[in-house]
Write a protein that holds these residues in place. Structure first.
Motif, short mmCIF file in Angstrom:
data_model
loop_
_atom_site.label_atom_id
_atom_site.label_comp_id
_atom_site.label_asym_id
_atom_site.label_seq_id
_atom_site.Cartn_x
_atom_site.Cartn_y
_atom_site.Cartn_z
N LYS A 60 -31.26 -7.03 -0.81
CA LYS A 60 -32.25 -7.92 -1.40
C LYS A 60 -31.80 -9.38 -1.48
CE LYS A 60 -34.59 -4.55 -4.36
NZ LYS A 60 -34.99 -4.22 -5.75
N ILE A 61 -30.50 -9.58 -1.58
CA ILE A 61 -30.03 -10.93 -1.88
C ILE A 61 -28.96 -11.40 -0.89
CG2 ILE A 61 -28.12 -10.36 -3.48
CD1 ILE A 61 -30.83 -12.90 -4.28
N LEU A 62 -29.12 -12.63 -0.44
CA LEU A 62 -28.10 -13.26 0.40
C LEU A 62 -27.06 -13.94 -0.49
CD1 LEU A 62 -30.30 -14.98 3.15
CD2 LEU A 62 -28.78 -13.01 3.46
N ASP A 63 -27.59 -14.65 -1.50
CA ASP A 63 -26.69 -15.36 -2.41
C ASP A 63 -27.43 -15.71 -3.69
OD1 ASP A 63 -24.33 -16.45 -3.24
OD2 ASP A 63 -24.48 -18.28 -2.04
N VAL A 64 -26.66 -15.87 -4.77
CA VAL A 64 -27.19 -16.38 -6.04
C VAL A 64 -26.41 -17.65 -6.33
CG1 VAL A 64 -27.55 -15.95 -8.50
CG2 VAL A 64 -27.71 -14.06 -6.88
N GLN A 65 -27.13 -18.75 -6.52
CA GLN A 65 -26.49 -20.06 -6.67
C GLN A 65 -27.03 -20.79 -7.89
OE1 GLN A 65 -27.94 -21.84 -3.09
NE2 GLN A 65 -26.55 -20.73 -1.73
N ILE A 66 -26.24 -21.73 -8.36
CA ILE A 66 -26.68 -22.66 -9.40
C ILE A 66 -27.21 -23.91 -8.71
CG2 ILE A 66 -25.81 -24.28 -11.14
CD1 ILE A 66 -26.33 -21.58 -12.30
N ALA B 234 -35.62 -19.92 -8.73
CA ALA B 234 -36.53 -20.11 -7.60
C ALA B 234 -35.87 -19.58 -6.33
CB ALA B 234 -36.89 -21.58 -7.44
N ILE B 235 -36.72 -19.30 -5.34
CA ILE B 235 -36.23 -18.81 -4.05
C ILE B 235 -36.05 -20.00 -3.11
CG2 ILE B 235 -36.74 -17.37 -2.04
CD1 ILE B 235 -36.17 -15.77 -4.57
N ALA B 236 -34.84 -20.13 -2.56
CA ALA B 236 -34.55 -21.20 -1.60
C ALA B 236 -34.66 -20.62 -0.19
CB ALA B 236 -33.15 -21.75 -1.83
N ASN C 124 -34.75 -17.94 6.99
CA ASN C 124 -35.72 -17.29 6.10
C ASN C 124 -37.14 -17.67 6.50
OD1 ASN C 124 -33.40 -17.81 3.50
ND2 ASN C 124 -33.94 -15.84 4.34
N MET C 125 -38.04 -16.71 6.49
CA MET C 125 -39.43 -16.98 6.81
C MET C 125 -40.21 -17.37 5.56
SD MET C 125 -40.40 -13.99 9.54
CE MET C 125 -39.51 -12.68 8.71
N PRO D 111 -33.71 -10.17 2.85
CA PRO D 111 -32.93 -10.74 1.74
C PRO D 111 -33.17 -12.24 1.55
CG PRO D 111 -31.57 -9.28 3.07
CD PRO D 111 -32.85 -9.48 3.83
N LYS D 112 -33.10 -12.65 0.31
CA LYS D 112 -33.38 -14.05 -0.05
C LYS D 112 -32.19 -14.70 -0.76
CE LYS D 112 -37.82 -13.64 1.05
NZ LYS D 112 -37.81 -12.28 1.60
N THR D 113 -32.27 -16.00 -0.91
CA THR D 113 -31.30 -16.75 -1.70
C THR D 113 -31.97 -17.15 -3.01
OG1 THR D 113 -30.09 -17.61 0.20
CG2 THR D 113 -29.90 -18.85 -1.84
#
Length: 335
Positions: free
Chosen positions: A175-181, A193-195, A200-201, A238-240
């Motif tokens: 589901k996830i590529l990365d979690v960032q601040i 929010a989703i970056a 990514n499409m 998967p999203k960031t």
């Protein structure tokens, strides 16, 4: 004829053409049919154009000297685009942002278009890429130059590292590529929010892909129209996920991540935060049932806590007995 109409100072006739047949130009660029030659014919509305169509050349001519890209925001409508958590930081920087609100356009912009233009009438020609405002290119463009802001961003990254790592583990690599601040979200009012990046499409593109896959599956097994059958779902892309370090929800999640007592709550909050961020960005939930169950669990806890607090208040009120005198003052109180 089309070139002359496009370059005419009076754009009335060309705009009529664009609003009726502009989709064919977008499709031509998408398919790679003389795409560079078609770019001057594109028209967009922007956050600064007051509802008027503009050329890419118009956009470039008024770009700030330090801006390196042409930025756009994708959404289903202008109202949705204006609600993007990333838009405020672009406006604060002084960047003009183009609206992209139809699926053909989203597909066209995903081709990583580059346009050559001049910032001013006397300037030299430069090449500019068109970038989504949620992209890494936008992050880099908006990165603070002053030492104080750089130090704060570095401090926040260290401070939230454990939380980001735990959330990434909870969500899983499917589901996830990365979690960032992201300091870009500090003034957005949203917790996350989703970056997007080049891989990514957009939400519209994902829907098109899913529809195409569904149609191919139906054709391969000879299914009749309307017969959905039991075809497998398209794997989630998967999203960031980016977090707002100034939001109370993210600050609360940081506290939960510091000890094992809050582990269960952190899992629920992570699921809710991710799924709501997906929907805010226009994507479908990654797991509707899991999202609904997490929401039910959270509401149940809130209801239970509310009931306890109400009972506690009633108990305290009953235990407090006061004797009021004729003048209205308290003569005797049990507390």
């Amino acid at each position: 004829m089309l070139t002359a109409m496009s370059e005419d100072p009076d754009q009335t006739n060309y705009i009529k053409f664009w609003e009726s047949l502009g989709g064919f130009i977008k499709a031509g660029i998408t398919e790679g049919t003389a795409s560079k030659d078609l770019l001057p014919f594109l028209r967009f509305k922007s956050i600064k154009s007051d509802g008027k169509w503009i050329k890419l050349g118009d956009y470039i001519s008024r770009m700030p000297a330090d801006q390196k890209h042409i930025f756009y925001v994708t959404a289903g409508s202008r109202a949705e685009a204006n609600a993007s958590p990333y838009l405020k930081s672009m406006i604060k920087k002084g960047c003009e942002v183009l609206y992209s609100t139809d699926e053909v356009e989203h597909l066209m912009l995903s081709q990583m278009i580059k346009y050559t233009g001049k910032r001013t009438p006397d300037g030299k020609a430069e090449q500019f890429s068109l970038e989504d405002i949620t992209s890494a290119a936008a992050d880099k463009e908006l990165k603070a130059d002053d030492q104080e802001s750089k130090a704060e961003a570095k401090e926040e990254k260290v401070k939230y590292k454990t939380l980001c790592d735990q959330m990434k583990k909870i969500l899983g690599s499917d589901k996830i590529l990365d979690v960032q601040i992201s300091s870009r979200l500090s003034d957005s009012g949203v917790p996350a929010a989703i970056a997007r990046d080049a891989y990514n499409m957009s939400p519209a593109m994902e829907k098109i892909l899913k529809l195409n896959q569904k149609m191919q599956m139906m054709q391969s097994r000879g299914a009749a129209p309307g017969d959905d059958g039991d075809e497998p779902k398209m794997p989630f892309i998967p999203k960031t996920l980016q977090l707002n370090p100034k939001h109370i929800i993210v600050e609360s999640m940081l506290e939960l991540s510091k000890n094992s007592v809050g582990e269960s709550e952190l899992k629920e909050w992570t699921t809710l935060l991710f799924e709501t961020a997906l929907m805010r960005a226009g994507y479908e939930p990654s797991d509707s049932n899991k999202f609904i169950n997490a929401m039910d669990e959270l509401l149940s806890k809130q209801a239970l806590d509310g009931g306890r607090n109400q009972s506690k208040t009633k108990t305290e009120a009953k235990s407090k007995v006061e004797l009021i005198g004729p003048s209205g003052h308290v003569i005797k109180s049990s507390k």
